[in-house]
Scaffold this motif. Structure first.
Motif, PDB file in Angstrom:
ATOM      1  N   HIS A  29      -3.914   2.370  -4.817  1.00 27.23           N
ATOM      2  CA  HIS A  29      -4.537   2.288  -3.493  1.00 27.23           C
ATOM      3  C   HIS A  29      -4.491   0.881  -2.895  1.00 27.23           C
ATOM      4  O   HIS A  29      -5.065   0.649  -1.832  1.00 27.23           O
ATOM      5  CB  HIS A  29      -5.988   2.761  -3.578  1.00 27.23           C
ATOM      6  CG  HIS A  29      -6.125   4.216  -3.895  1.00 27.23           C
ATOM      7  ND1 HIS A  29      -5.922   5.208  -2.966  1.00 27.23           N
ATOM      8  CD2 HIS A  29      -6.423   4.852  -5.060  1.00 27.23           C
ATOM      9  CE1 HIS A  29      -6.093   6.389  -3.523  1.00 27.23           C
ATOM     10  NE2 HIS A  29      -6.394   6.203  -4.800  1.00 27.23           N
ATOM     11  N   LYS A  30      -3.826  -0.037  -3.583  1.00 19.94           N
ATOM     12  CA  LYS A  30      -3.688  -1.395  -3.061  1.00 19.94           C
ATOM     13  C   LYS A  30      -2.217  -1.644  -2.756  1.00 19.94           C
ATOM     14  O   LYS A  30      -1.354  -1.530  -3.634  1.00 19.94           O
ATOM     15  CB  LYS A  30      -4.189  -2.421  -4.082  1.00 19.94           C
ATOM     16  CG  LYS A  30      -4.079  -3.859  -3.587  1.00 19.94           C
ATOM     17  CD  LYS A  30      -4.539  -4.850  -4.652  1.00 19.94           C
ATOM     18  CE  LYS A  30      -4.425  -6.276  -4.127  1.00 19.94           C
ATOM     19  NZ  LYS A  30      -4.772  -7.274  -5.162  1.00 19.94           N
ATOM     20  N   LEU A  31      -1.919  -1.994  -1.519  1.00 21.77           N
ATOM     21  CA  LEU A  31      -0.536  -2.228  -1.118  1.00 21.77           C
ATOM     22  C   LEU A  31       0.021  -3.487  -1.776  1.00 21.77           C
ATOM     23  O   LEU A  31      -0.718  -4.396  -2.142  1.00 21.77           O
ATOM     24  CB  LEU A  31      -0.452  -2.356   0.410  1.00 21.77           C
ATOM     25  CG  LEU A  31      -0.941  -1.146   1.229  1.00 21.77           C
ATOM     26  CD1 LEU A  31      -0.788  -1.421   2.712  1.00 21.77           C
ATOM     27  CD2 LEU A  31      -0.194   0.119   0.838  1.00 21.77           C
ATOM     28  N   ASP A  91       1.709  -6.510   3.666  1.00 18.96           N
ATOM     29  CA  ASP A  91       1.265  -5.369   2.874  1.00 18.96           C
ATOM     30  C   ASP A  91       2.278  -4.241   2.990  1.00 18.96           C
ATOM     31  O   ASP A  91       2.509  -3.722   4.083  1.00 18.96           O
ATOM     32  CB  ASP A  91      -0.109  -4.892   3.357  1.00 18.96           C
ATOM     33  CG  ASP A  91      -1.157  -5.982   3.207  1.00 18.96           C
ATOM     34  OD1 ASP A  91      -1.386  -6.412   2.078  1.00 18.96           O
ATOM     35  OD2 ASP A  91      -1.737  -6.390   4.233  1.00 18.96           O
ATOM     36  N   PRO A  93       3.703  -0.481   1.362  1.00 21.13           N
ATOM     37  CA  PRO A  93       3.462   0.657   0.473  1.00 21.13           C
ATOM     38  C   PRO A  93       4.694   0.939  -0.385  1.00 21.13           C
ATOM     39  O   PRO A  93       5.800   1.056   0.125  1.00 21.13           O
ATOM     40  CB  PRO A  93       3.189   1.808   1.453  1.00 21.13           C
ATOM     41  CG  PRO A  93       3.940   1.434   2.689  1.00 21.13           C
ATOM     42  CD  PRO A  93       3.963  -0.073   2.748  1.00 21.13           C
ATOM     43  N   ALA A 378     -10.694  -3.715   3.161  1.00 18.01           N
ATOM     44  CA  ALA A 378      -9.809  -2.538   3.037  1.00 18.01           C
ATOM     45  C   ALA A 378      -8.781  -2.719   1.940  1.00 18.01           C
ATOM     46  O   ALA A 378      -7.645  -2.237   2.030  1.00 18.01           O
ATOM     47  CB  ALA A 378      -9.120  -2.236   4.369  1.00 18.01           C
ATOM     48  N   HIS A 382      -5.824   2.436   0.779  1.00 23.87           N
ATOM     49  CA  HIS A 382      -4.497   2.861   1.244  1.00 23.87           C
ATOM     50  C   HIS A 382      -3.946   3.969   0.352  1.00 23.87           C
ATOM     51  O   HIS A 382      -4.362   4.127  -0.779  1.00 23.87           O
ATOM     52  CB  HIS A 382      -3.532   1.671   1.231  1.00 23.87           C
ATOM     53  CG  HIS A 382      -4.014   0.515   2.077  1.00 23.87           C
ATOM     54  ND1 HIS A 382      -3.917   0.505   3.445  1.00 23.87           N
ATOM     55  CD2 HIS A 382      -4.643  -0.634   1.709  1.00 23.87           C
ATOM     56  CE1 HIS A 382      -4.413  -0.641   3.900  1.00 23.87           C
ATOM     57  NE2 HIS A 382      -4.885  -1.328   2.880  1.00 23.87           N
TER      58      HIS A 382
END
Length: 382
Positions: A29-31, A91, A93, A378, A382
């Motif tokens: 969940h962390k880019l 950032d 993905p 945030a 992600h």
């Protein structure tokens, strides 16, 4: 409540597995941000193992330990980062990269936290171990750099091992922990040149202590292996690597990211009570020794920032992650102080309950603040 060694190992292993699973979820969940992708692309994928050991790769930190581990994992999974991102791409993905690149950082942080739990369960009690683990888990720096594919979680782990070995030697002078310290110091200096200050702090404290049977029989060996050899390695990397100019902009903000400020109030109270008890009973107390270690670590962190406070023509700013070695020191200091404060007040139920409320309340508040900070950034949404 204290358990035997086997049960402590089993509980610590369970804690480790749960932390590892948590880190695995965080990784997804962390880019990937630009520092991670840059390191993977230019310091892991492209150079050979020989290049990494001979400094033949373009990274600001050329100490090889972290990059060798990353390259080994990449080779096992036949993984290569696709391409170096553009300067404006912060950032990105990439689910496969998020998992593989962060396997070892997750392992390092999870193991460091589990070792804290194990040590407090073995030396004090399961309640102390749970409190120490919770103290670690409310630290913002733990969550910020838990799964980052950079050397910070490895630095956290090795610092934790270094400090726990020192505590073991103090709590049990017959402990053979001293024989492991030179290896930890070498691993530290092969992780980052910035570790030299903490190596000197612990190395000198070991020499001054010197009541371990291992020290009494080995003459100059402790100095050579704990201090001199790591210093030679440090000088090799420090003198041969081009120095980047960095500048400290937010001194207290950076410091209080690494050392939780509410803890400093507790340390002052703890030191005063320990001093009064010492004057009254003329004896030292179990965990007060760590105050000096913490103050020396804190002073070294402040010194590092102060050196870069007035840097002209700087290239980069000074970030809180450069002080991640202070995080284990703060976690252990707060946990050790809590153990003593609880012990000293057991004879007075009212005082004991208020200390529990104070320490527990500060921990809960810090946990809420950390949760808000991570949620606001945030980082894992992600």
């Amino acid at each position: 409540m204290r358990f035997n060694r086997g049960i402590n190992l089993g509980l610590s292993a369970l804690v480790f597995v749960l932390l590892l699973w948590t880190g695995f979820q965080l990784s997804q969940h962390k880019l990937i941000w630009i520092d991670e992708s840059f390191s993977q692309h230019v310091s892991v994928d492209h150079p050979s193992y020989l290049d990494i050991f001979t400094l033949n790769f373009p990274d600001g930190n050329k100490c090889p330990l972290f990059y060798v581990g990353q390259k080994l994992v990449s080779n096992i999974f036949s993984f290569h980062y696709p391409d170096l991102p553009k300067e404006a791409s912060f950032d990105l993905p990439d689910r496969k990269a998020q998992i593989i690149m962060r396997l070892l950082p997750n392992l390092y942080m999870s193991l460091g936290l589990a070792l804290i739990f194990y040590y407090f369960a073995r030396v004090f009690s399961i309640q102390a171990a749970v409190f120490a683990l919770v103290t670690a888990l409310v630290s913002p720096m733990v969550w910020m750099y838990w799964v980052e594919a950079r050397p910070y979680s490895l630095w956290f782990l090795l610092t934790t091992i270094q400090l726990l070995l020192y505590c073991s030697m103090v709590h049990d002078p017959k402990s053979k922990a001293a024989r492991h310290m030179p290896w930890v110091h070498l691993l530290l200096v092969f992780t980052t040149p910035a570790a030299i200050l903490q190596i000197w702090i612990i190395g000198i404290m070991l020499l001054l202590k010197g009541d371990s049977p291992l020290f009494q029989k080995r003459g100059l060996s402790p100095f050579i292996w704990n201090i001199l050899l790591p210093t030679v390695v440090f000088l090799f990397y420090y003198l041969l690597v081009p120095e980047f100019k960095i500048k400290t902009f937010f001194f207290l903000t950076i410091l209080f990211d690494a050392v939780m400020p509410e803890h400093l109030f507790i340390y002052v109270v703890y030191a005063l009570i320990a001093w009064v008890l010492f004057l009254r009973e003329k004896r030292t107390f179990s965990n007060a020794f760590f105050l000096l270690i913490f103050l020396l670590f804190l002073s070294s962190g402040c010194l590092i920032m102060a050196i870069h406070l007035f840097t002209p023509h700087f290239q980069f700013g000074f970030f809180d992650r450069y002080l991640i070695f202070l995080v284990p020191a703060d976690i252990l200091m707060f946990s050790l102080a809590a153990v003593d404060l609880w012990r000293w007040s057991r004879g007075n139920v009212w005082l004991n309950m208020n200390i529990i409320i104070l320490l527990g309340g500060l921990t809960v508040i810090r946990g809420l603040m950390t949760y808000r900070a991570i949620l606001g950034s945030a980082l894992y949404l992600h």
